[in-house]
Motif scaffolding. Structure first.
Motif, PDB file in Angstrom:
ATOM      1  N   CYS A 133       0.844  -1.207   0.000  1.00 45.10           N
ATOM      2  CA  CYS A 133       0.000   0.000   0.000  1.00 45.10           C
ATOM      3  C   CYS A 133       0.876   1.253   0.000  1.00 45.10           C
ATOM      4  O   CYS A 133       0.809   2.094   0.898  1.00 45.10           O
ATOM      5  CB  CYS A 133      -0.953   0.029   1.190  1.00 45.10           C
ATOM      6  SG  CYS A 133      -2.056  -1.392   1.264  1.00 45.10           S
ATOM      7  N   GLU A 160       0.876  -0.927  -5.047  1.00 49.38           N
ATOM      8  CA  GLU A 160      -0.219   0.044  -4.917  1.00 49.38           C
ATOM      9  C   GLU A 160      -1.359  -0.374  -5.837  1.00 49.38           C
ATOM     10  O   GLU A 160      -1.138  -0.700  -7.003  1.00 49.38           O
ATOM     11  CB  GLU A 160       0.287   1.453  -5.263  1.00 49.38           C
ATOM     12  CG  GLU A 160      -0.781   2.512  -5.359  1.00 49.38           C
ATOM     13  CD  GLU A 160      -1.635   2.682  -4.098  1.00 49.38           C
ATOM     14  OE1 GLU A 160      -1.098   2.763  -2.990  1.00 49.38           O
ATOM     15  OE2 GLU A 160      -2.884   2.720  -4.248  1.00 49.38           O
ATOM     16  N   ASP A 199      -3.316  -5.564  -6.079  1.00 47.98           N
ATOM     17  CA  ASP A 199      -3.849  -5.675  -4.728  1.00 47.98           C
ATOM     18  C   ASP A 199      -2.750  -6.246  -3.825  1.00 47.98           C
ATOM     19  O   ASP A 199      -2.261  -7.358  -4.057  1.00 47.98           O
ATOM     20  CB  ASP A 199      -5.069  -6.606  -4.737  1.00 47.98           C
ATOM     21  CG  ASP A 199      -5.816  -6.561  -3.412  1.00 47.98           C
ATOM     22  OD1 ASP A 199      -5.173  -6.408  -2.357  1.00 47.98           O
ATOM     23  OD2 ASP A 199      -7.051  -6.681  -3.434  1.00 47.98           O
ATOM     24  N   ALA A 200      -2.380  -5.477  -2.810  1.00 47.23           N
ATOM     25  CA  ALA A 200      -1.264  -5.881  -1.947  1.00 47.23           C
ATOM     26  C   ALA A 200      -1.552  -7.181  -1.206  1.00 47.23           C
ATOM     27  O   ALA A 200      -0.645  -7.821  -0.690  1.00 47.23           O
ATOM     28  CB  ALA A 200      -0.962  -4.769  -0.942  1.00 47.23           C
ATOM     29  N   ASN A 212       1.609   1.022   5.638  1.00 45.20           N
ATOM     30  CA  ASN A 212       0.636   1.964   6.181  1.00 45.20           C
ATOM     31  C   ASN A 212      -0.598   1.809   5.308  1.00 45.20           C
ATOM     32  O   ASN A 212      -0.781   2.521   4.330  1.00 45.20           O
ATOM     33  CB  ASN A 212       1.162   3.403   6.128  1.00 45.20           C
ATOM     34  CG  ASN A 212       0.101   4.402   6.559  1.00 45.20           C
ATOM     35  OD1 ASN A 212      -0.861   4.034   7.234  1.00 45.20           O
ATOM     36  ND2 ASN A 212       0.261   5.652   6.161  1.00 45.20           N
ATOM     37  N   ALA A 244      -7.677   5.230   0.230  1.00 44.67           N
ATOM     38  CA  ALA A 244      -6.480   5.368   1.072  1.00 44.67           C
ATOM     39  C   ALA A 244      -6.833   5.418   2.547  1.00 44.67           C
ATOM     40  O   ALA A 244      -5.973   5.170   3.399  1.00 44.67           O
ATOM     41  CB  ALA A 244      -5.712   6.630   0.685  1.00 44.67           C
TER      42      ALA A 244
HETATM   43  C1  LIG Z   1      -3.074   5.358   4.104  1.00 47.65           C
HETATM   44  S1  LIG Z   1      -2.524   5.343   2.432  1.00 47.65           S
HETATM   45  C2  LIG Z   1      -0.785   5.216   2.738  1.00 47.65           C
HETATM   46  C3  LIG Z   1       0.096   5.489   1.576  1.00 47.65           C
HETATM   47  C4  LIG Z   1       1.598   5.442   1.929  1.00 47.65           C
HETATM   48  N1  LIG Z   1       1.969   4.127   2.426  1.00 47.65           N
HETATM   49  C5  LIG Z   1       1.944   6.488   2.947  1.00 47.65           C
HETATM   50  O1  LIG Z   1       2.199   6.137   4.098  1.00 47.65           O
HETATM   51  O2  LIG Z   1       1.947   7.682   2.613  1.00 47.65           O
HETATM   52  C6  LIG Z   1      -2.976   3.705   1.910  1.00 47.65           C
HETATM   53  C7  LIG Z   1      -2.668   3.381   0.445  1.00 47.65           C
HETATM   54  O3  LIG Z   1      -3.062   2.018   0.191  1.00 47.65           O
HETATM   55  C8  LIG Z   1      -3.655   1.935  -1.082  1.00 47.65           C
HETATM   56  N2  LIG Z   1      -4.484   0.719  -1.068  1.00 47.65           N
HETATM   57  C9  LIG Z   1      -5.724   0.546  -0.547  1.00 47.65           C
HETATM   58  N3  LIG Z   1      -6.104  -0.740  -0.636  1.00 47.65           N
HETATM   59  C10 LIG Z   1      -5.080  -1.400  -1.251  1.00 47.65           C
HETATM   60  C11 LIG Z   1      -4.861  -2.755  -1.624  1.00 47.65           C
HETATM   61  N4  LIG Z   1      -5.774  -3.691  -1.383  1.00 47.65           N
HETATM   62  N5  LIG Z   1      -3.700  -3.063  -2.228  1.00 47.65           N
HETATM   63  C12 LIG Z   1      -2.755  -2.117  -2.464  1.00 47.65           C
HETATM   64  N6  LIG Z   1      -2.901  -0.820  -2.138  1.00 47.65           N
HETATM   65  C13 LIG Z   1      -4.046  -0.465  -1.519  1.00 47.65           C
HETATM   66  C14 LIG Z   1      -4.386   3.234  -1.244  1.00 47.65           C
HETATM   67  O4  LIG Z   1      -4.654   3.519  -2.594  1.00 47.65           O
HETATM   68  C15 LIG Z   1      -3.382   4.214  -0.605  1.00 47.65           C
HETATM   69  O5  LIG Z   1      -2.470   4.671  -1.552  1.00 47.65           O
END
Ligand SMILES: C[S@@+](CC[C@H](N)C(=O)[O-])C[C@H]1O[C@@H](n2cnc3c(N)ncnc32)[C@H](O)[C@@H]1O
Length: 313
Positions: free
Chosen positions: A127, A150, A194-195, A212, A235
């Protein structure tokens, strides 16, 4: 004059409920003048005039900040540790508390590399958003091989932009771009997906998995307009009644990716410390055995419990 402009902006921003009106006024004037904040303060002390075009641009920026557009969307840049990351609509603005989550991953990766007498360490950022954590690790830990995932198309595009820019900077510094050779590899391997299910090629090989993820519960809608109206919902919201549905999937992915003894660190909300520990303790392998040792909650610099840390058994 710059002092009068700053005073006007300070009052406008303070009246609008902006949390740091002085710093924001200086940052926006710096952006309008294409200088840094130290230069803005210097110009103010010297009582220098601001050219009309910059003053006009500044007024427009202040109006947008009064409407509570995030400062980082207006300047196009978010500071994260020693990095300046490109951000804007469609990507989560990285937060100071996440710098401490990144620190745990950085310390562990550096220790692994030192223990291996320089051989590399594999770090995964699930993510990744703008690429903040992944790029901090890649630039601060020589020898770290960093993967980042992402899901969201727009956020992925911002991450790609940041990975490209910092990879080019690293290549230039290393003098590694002779014309007859391929460009240097990017410093982070960025995957769109998808992570919870991506990165199958490195199962059991990661030394550190850091995340995060989205974790906000459905009943905790953020009140600040900068967050509620400008951070993407994907997010913020972790889904499920406790906001931990996505984090549970991330935790399972971490269990799959980590080698025995590898470290998992995940940010969560202050109120989720107990639930996050229970989530990690409940993770099981295909045979129903626990996959993590005793999870531990760590606090941020303000003393709030904001991350869960556990080792893969
Ligand atoms: C809270 S943000 C954090 C972004 C970054 N890690 C930071 O700390 O600035 C969460 C991120 O996870 C992504 N996200 C949400 N669900 C996801 C998934 N299932 N797989 C991958 N990314 C995902 C969102 O698009 C977003 O960019």
């Amino acid at each position: 004059m710059s002092t009068q402009l700053l005073k006007w902006a300070y009052e406008e921003l303070a009246d609008a409920g902006v949390a740091s009106p002085q710093a924001d006024a200086e940052a926006l004037l710096a952006h309008a003048l294409a200088v840094d904040r130290a230069e803005v303060r210097r110009l103010a002390v010297l009582g220098r005039e601001v050219p009309d075009d910059a003053a006009h641009a500044f007024a427009g920026l202040v109006a947008r900040r009064v409407a509570r557009e995030p400062l980082q969307h207006l300047t196009g840049v978010a500071a994260f540790r020693h990095l300046e990351l490109a951000v804007g609509p469609g990507v989560f603005v990285p937060r100071p508390e996440t710098e401490e989550v990144a620190q745990v991953a950085i310390d562990e990766a550096a220790k692994v590399i030192a223990d291996r007498e320089g051989a590399g360490a594999v770090v995964v950022d699930l993510c990744t958003g703008s690429g903040a954590i992944a790029l901090a690790v890649a630039t601060e830990v020589p020898g770290a091989r960093v993967h980042a995932v992402e899901l969201d198309k727009d956020a992925h595009a911002w991450a790609e932009r940041n990975v490209d820019a910092l990879s080019a900077a690293a290549g230039v510094e290393a003098g590694a771009t002779p014309e007859d050779q391929d460009p240097p590899e990017r410093i982070v391997r960025l995957v769109k997906g998808d992570a919870r299910t991506a990165l199958y090629g490195i199962d059991g090989m990661a030394d550190v998995v850091v995340s995060n993820p989205p974790y906000v519960p459905p009943d905790a809608v953020p009140v600040d307009p900068e967050v509620a109206e400008h951070d993407p919902a994907v997010a913020l919201y972790g889904l499920g009644p406790d906001g931990l549905e996505v984090p549970r999937g991330i935790t399972s992915a971490a269990a799959r990716l980590l080698r025995p003894g590898g470290l998992y660190v995940m940010e969560h909300a202050e109120v989720q410390a107990e639930a996050a520990r229970a989530m990690v303790a409940a993770a099981r392998d295909d045979d129903g055995r626990p996959v993590f040792g005793e999870p531990e909650t760590r606090k941020d610099l303000t003393g709030r419990p904001r991350m869960v840390v556990a080792r893969r058994l």
